[in-house]
Design a protein around this motif. Structure first.
Motif, PDB file in Angstrom:
ATOM      1  N   TYR A  15       0.887  -1.168   0.000  1.00  0.00           N
ATOM      2  CA  TYR A  15       0.000   0.000   0.000  1.00  0.00           C
ATOM      3  C   TYR A  15       0.920   1.212   0.000  1.00  0.00           C
ATOM      4  CZ  TYR A  15      -4.036  -2.825   1.478  1.00  0.00           C
ATOM      5  OH  TYR A  15      -5.051  -3.733   1.561  1.00  0.00           O
ATOM      6  N   ASN A  40      -5.214 -10.251  13.767  1.00  0.00           N
ATOM      7  CA  ASN A  40      -5.486  -8.945  13.151  1.00  0.00           C
ATOM      8  C   ASN A  40      -4.202  -8.402  12.539  1.00  0.00           C
ATOM      9  OD1 ASN A  40      -7.518  -8.647  15.878  1.00  0.00           O
ATOM     10  ND2 ASN A  40      -8.336  -8.276  13.854  1.00  0.00           N
ATOM     11  N   LYS A  44      -4.634 -10.903   5.793  1.00  0.00           N
ATOM     12  CA  LYS A  44      -5.667 -11.721   5.144  1.00  0.00           C
ATOM     13  C   LYS A  44      -6.475 -10.890   4.136  1.00  0.00           C
ATOM     14  CE  LYS A  44      -7.546 -12.601   9.187  1.00  0.00           C
ATOM     15  NZ  LYS A  44      -6.706 -11.793  10.101  1.00  0.00           N
ATOM     16  N   THR A  45      -6.942  -9.737   4.606  1.00  0.00           N
ATOM     17  CA  THR A  45      -7.720  -8.884   3.699  1.00  0.00           C
ATOM     18  C   THR A  45      -6.866  -8.422   2.522  1.00  0.00           C
ATOM     19  OG1 THR A  45      -9.162  -8.140   5.478  1.00  0.00           O
ATOM     20  CG2 THR A  45      -8.980  -6.689   3.571  1.00  0.00           C
ATOM     21  N   GLU A 160     -14.323 -12.423   6.195  1.00  0.00           N
ATOM     22  CA  GLU A 160     -14.960 -12.379   7.516  1.00  0.00           C
ATOM     23  C   GLU A 160     -16.469 -12.158   7.465  1.00  0.00           C
ATOM     24  OE1 GLU A 160     -13.012 -11.049  10.873  1.00  0.00           O
ATOM     25  OE2 GLU A 160     -11.140 -10.517   9.871  1.00  0.00           O
TER      26      GLU A 160
HETATM   27  N1  LIG Z   1      -5.029   0.889   2.952  1.00  0.00           N
HETATM   28  C1  LIG Z   1      -3.952   0.589   3.697  1.00  0.00           C
HETATM   29  N2  LIG Z   1      -2.867   1.376   3.698  1.00  0.00           N
HETATM   30  C2  LIG Z   1      -1.775   1.071   4.427  1.00  0.00           C
HETATM   31  N3  LIG Z   1      -1.680  -0.012   5.212  1.00  0.00           N
HETATM   32  C3  LIG Z   1      -2.730  -0.841   5.265  1.00  0.00           C
HETATM   33  C4  LIG Z   1      -3.912  -0.588   4.519  1.00  0.00           C
HETATM   34  N4  LIG Z   1      -4.795  -1.588   4.763  1.00  0.00           N
HETATM   35  C5  LIG Z   1      -4.183  -2.409   5.623  1.00  0.00           C
HETATM   36  N5  LIG Z   1      -2.937  -1.983   5.921  1.00  0.00           N
HETATM   37  C6  LIG Z   1      -1.982  -2.630   6.805  1.00  0.00           C
HETATM   38  O1  LIG Z   1      -1.688  -3.891   6.252  1.00  0.00           O
HETATM   39  C7  LIG Z   1      -1.549  -4.862   7.270  1.00  0.00           C
HETATM   40  C8  LIG Z   1      -2.430  -6.055   6.958  1.00  0.00           C
HETATM   41  O2  LIG Z   1      -3.771  -5.637   6.983  1.00  0.00           O
HETATM   42  P1  LIG Z   1      -4.984  -6.580   6.596  1.00  0.00           P
HETATM   43  O3  LIG Z   1      -6.203  -5.725   6.559  1.00  0.00           O
HETATM   44  O4  LIG Z   1      -4.628  -7.335   5.387  1.00  0.00           O
HETATM   45  O5  LIG Z   1      -5.022  -7.546   7.839  1.00  0.00           O
HETATM   46  P2  LIG Z   1      -6.083  -8.656   8.208  1.00  0.00           P
HETATM   47  O6  LIG Z   1      -5.316  -9.913   8.383  1.00  0.00           O
HETATM   48  O7  LIG Z   1      -7.204  -8.664   7.269  1.00  0.00           O
HETATM   49  O8  LIG Z   1      -6.554  -8.160   9.639  1.00  0.00           O
HETATM   50  P3  LIG Z   1      -8.021  -8.223  10.311  1.00  0.00           P
HETATM   51  O9  LIG Z   1      -8.151  -9.577  10.894  1.00  0.00           O
HETATM   52  O10 LIG Z   1      -7.958  -7.175  11.367  1.00  0.00           O
HETATM   53  O11 LIG Z   1      -9.021  -7.917   9.261  1.00  0.00           O
HETATM   54  C9  LIG Z   1      -1.902  -4.170   8.564  1.00  0.00           C
HETATM   55  O12 LIG Z   1      -0.683  -3.873   9.226  1.00  0.00           O
HETATM   56  C10 LIG Z   1      -2.577  -2.912   8.165  1.00  0.00           C
HETATM   57  O13 LIG Z   1      -2.275  -1.868   9.050  1.00  0.00           O
END
Ligand SMILES: Nc1ncnc2c1ncn2[C@@H]1O[C@H](COP(=O)(O)OP(=O)(O)OP(=O)(O)O)[C@@H](O)[C@H]1O
Ligand SMILES: [Mg+2]
Lengths: 234, 295
Positions: A15, A40, A44-45, A160
């Motif tokens: 990102y 978290n 994953k997202t 999710e």
């Molecule tokens: N738009 C963005 N810009 C910068 N960093 C981001 C952005 N979206 C997510 N991140 C960072 O990327 C990393 C992974 O985020 P992601 O959303 O993929 O995690 P996740 O496993 O889906 O977590 P959760 O279980 O909370 O949904 C995190 O450190 C987050 O802060």
């Protein structure tokens, strides 16, 4: 063994300047329900969005039905037959329930028709003319899932879907996922709740710090509980 | 003579009609701006120049190709809309990743260039464009005399606003547009070609401005500044109605035209500023505008 429907190899994503995925590897075979588990912020997202082409910069390989899609625009990824139900659900406030449902164009044969969808989600039929965001959280989640069942996409990415929902609704979503699996859809599911994941999935990948660090077949989930508790910090 | 509040009725209704005619232009112009703003997130400062190009295209069609008013009403929006598509592809699309300010500066620059070019070739004294023969003359309504062409302008603007509103609110194309205004990446991830939609939306907004330009050609003299004189008021209308609100632009456009007309009757000195006074009051009381959603 048949080639995987989706094969992700050494996927990296950014990102802007932040490097989020550091070489993700996993695969999903046709007809499977596979979960991505992880704490978290594990990525994953970001993995789901990267498959969909929604993350600005990606490297590595994402092969879908044998073809490379890592550089494609989101609309072109969708046209290949992948659909995303996003974590924040993405129900449009200025569209009513029917408009939300009908928004994604059909990209192939094989989607569910509207009658079938209303049988799966009777609430949506009753609320057809309400603005999308006037639905309850659970109804919005059903709408978000229903919306991508119509399109004919055969690989569904569900981020999710049970987050923040009451147990009865979680059960209903579990039934839905088993039902769409029975219909031959392939599902990649992000879950925090591995007890729920165990009721629907064939295999589980565990992510940590932007990588896949383990794979657990569902049959071995019980035996792997200690390990899993450690991975997920629960 | 009939008097209303101490004002001769023909004067009152005459100014009211003038107000509604101006309101028709405000509505068409701010509608185009609202559509463009919703989708592209830029304030299209070139809108006045494109309105002017619409009028000039009508003039050019007549004088170079012998194509009259009715065809111009269809062709000029298509031609200028296609030109807008080109502008979006060549210039505006390069700026989506940057701050909105750059889009504003770019379109402002484009407006200056377009107006400068036209002035260079046609001077600024203004070119005549005749009212089509079918719409010459006037109707005596008893309480006032209504020139046919002004009546037509109001009717045409209302029909165009209603069509645009119906397309946006009641069709599946409109649903895609509304959805993309809320969350473009998600809409694109459903397989919809959002970049193409953005380009066509800009073209459509520009075509609305050109349509207004053709309507205006027989009323105002066709000159390079006709858009610039007008666009500042239109921006005030957009701010009052609420940035990006479709219904807001239409209602506010007509409403403020009427307010302006009434001010010309009761307090002529204030007629040039009344819209800006309304703008200040609305901004203080409802910063998102009368019909705007607060973000
Ligand atoms: N738009 C963005 N810009 C910068 N960093 C981001 C952005 N979206 C997510 N991140 C960072 O990327 C990393 C992974 O985020 P992601 O959303 O993929 O995690 P996740 O496993 O889906 O977590 P959760 O279980 O909370 O949904 C995190 O450190 C987050 O802060
Ligand atoms: Mg997430």
């Amino acid at each position: 063994m048949a080639d995987a429907m989706l094969k992700v190899t050494n996927l990296e994503s950014w990102y802007g300047e932040s490097h989020i995925l550091h070489g993700v590897d996993f695969e999903v075979r046709e007809g499977e329900v596979v979960t991505l588990l992880g704490r978290n912020g594990a990525g994953k997202t970001t993995t789901m969005k990267s498959i969909m082409g929604l993350v600005g910069r990606r490297a590595g390989s994402i092969r879908f039905k044998g073809e490379e899609i890592v550089g494609l625009r989101p609309d072109l990824v969708a046209r290949r037959g992948i659909a995303l139900c996003p974590e924040e659900r993405g129900i449009f406030a200025s569209l009513d329930v029917t408009e939300n449902l009908m928004l994604p164009p059909r990209i192939a044969e094989g989607g569910l028709d509207i009658e079938r969808i209303y049988t799966l989600f009777p609430n949506l039929k009753e609320r057809a003319n309400s603005p999308g965001t006037k639905l309850s959280g659970g109804e919005q989640q059903m709408l978000a899932i229903a919306r991508i069942l119509r399109t004919g996409a055969r690989l569904l990415l569900l981020d999710e879907p049970t987050e923040g929902l009451a147990p009865v609704i979680v059960q209903q979503i579990g039934r839905t996922i088993r039902e769409i699996k029975a219909l031959g859809f392939t599902v990649l599911l992000v879950e925090q709740n591995f007890r729920f994941a165990a009721t629907v999935a064939d295999r589980h990948y565990v992510m940590e710090h932007g990588k896949v660090i383990d794979m657990i077949p569902n049959a071995e989930l019980e035996r792997s509980m200690d390990k899993l508790h450690e991975y997920l910090g629960v | 003579m009939m008097m209303i509040l101490g004002i001769p009725a023909p004067l009152l209704f005459g100014q009211l009609l003038l107000g509604v005619v101006n309101g028709a232009f405000y509505a068409l112009m701010s509608l185009g701006l609202a559509i463009i703003f919703g989708m592209l997130n830029i304030v299209n400062f070139a809108h006045g120049a494109l309105f002017m190009l619409g009028a000039f295209t009508a003039w050019g069609l007549l004088n170079y190709a012998g194509i009259g008013y009715w065809w111009a009403l269809l062709l000029a929006p298509l031609i200028v809309g296609a030109f807008g598509v080109l502008l979006e592809r060549l210039f505006i699309s390069k700026l989506y990743k940057l701050d909105h300010l750059y889009g504003l500066l770019l379109t402002f620059g484009l407006a200056l260039i377009l107006e400068g070019l036209v002035r260079n070739y046609y001077g600024s004294s203004g070119l005549p464009y005749r009212i089509p023969s079918q719409l010459q003359g006037a109707q005596n309504l008893g309480f006032m005399i209504m020139p046919n062409y002004r009546g037509w302008v109001v009717l045409a603007a209302i029909v165009m606003c209603v069509i645009t509103w119906l397309v946006i609110e009641k069709t599946s194309i409109g649903a895609k547009l509304r959805a993309a205004t809320e969350n473009a990446p998600l809409v694109q991830s459903f397989g919809i070609n959002v970049p193409l939609m953005i380009t066509l939306t800009y073209g459509a907004g520009v075509a609305l401005a050109a349509f207004a330009g053709v309507l205006a050609a027989p009323i105002y003299s066709v000159n390079p500044n006709m858009g610039a004189n007008f666009i500042i008021v239109v921006f005030a209308v957009v701010v009052i109605g609420g940035m990006g609100s479709i219904l807001g632009s239409i209602v506010t456009g007509f409403g403020l035209g009427i307010v302006e007309g009434l001010t010309r009757v009761f307090y002529p000195e204030g007629s040039a500023t009344v819209i800006f006074v309304v703008m200040v009051i609305v901004l203080l009381a409802r910063p998102a505008g009368l019909f705007g959603r607060a973000h």
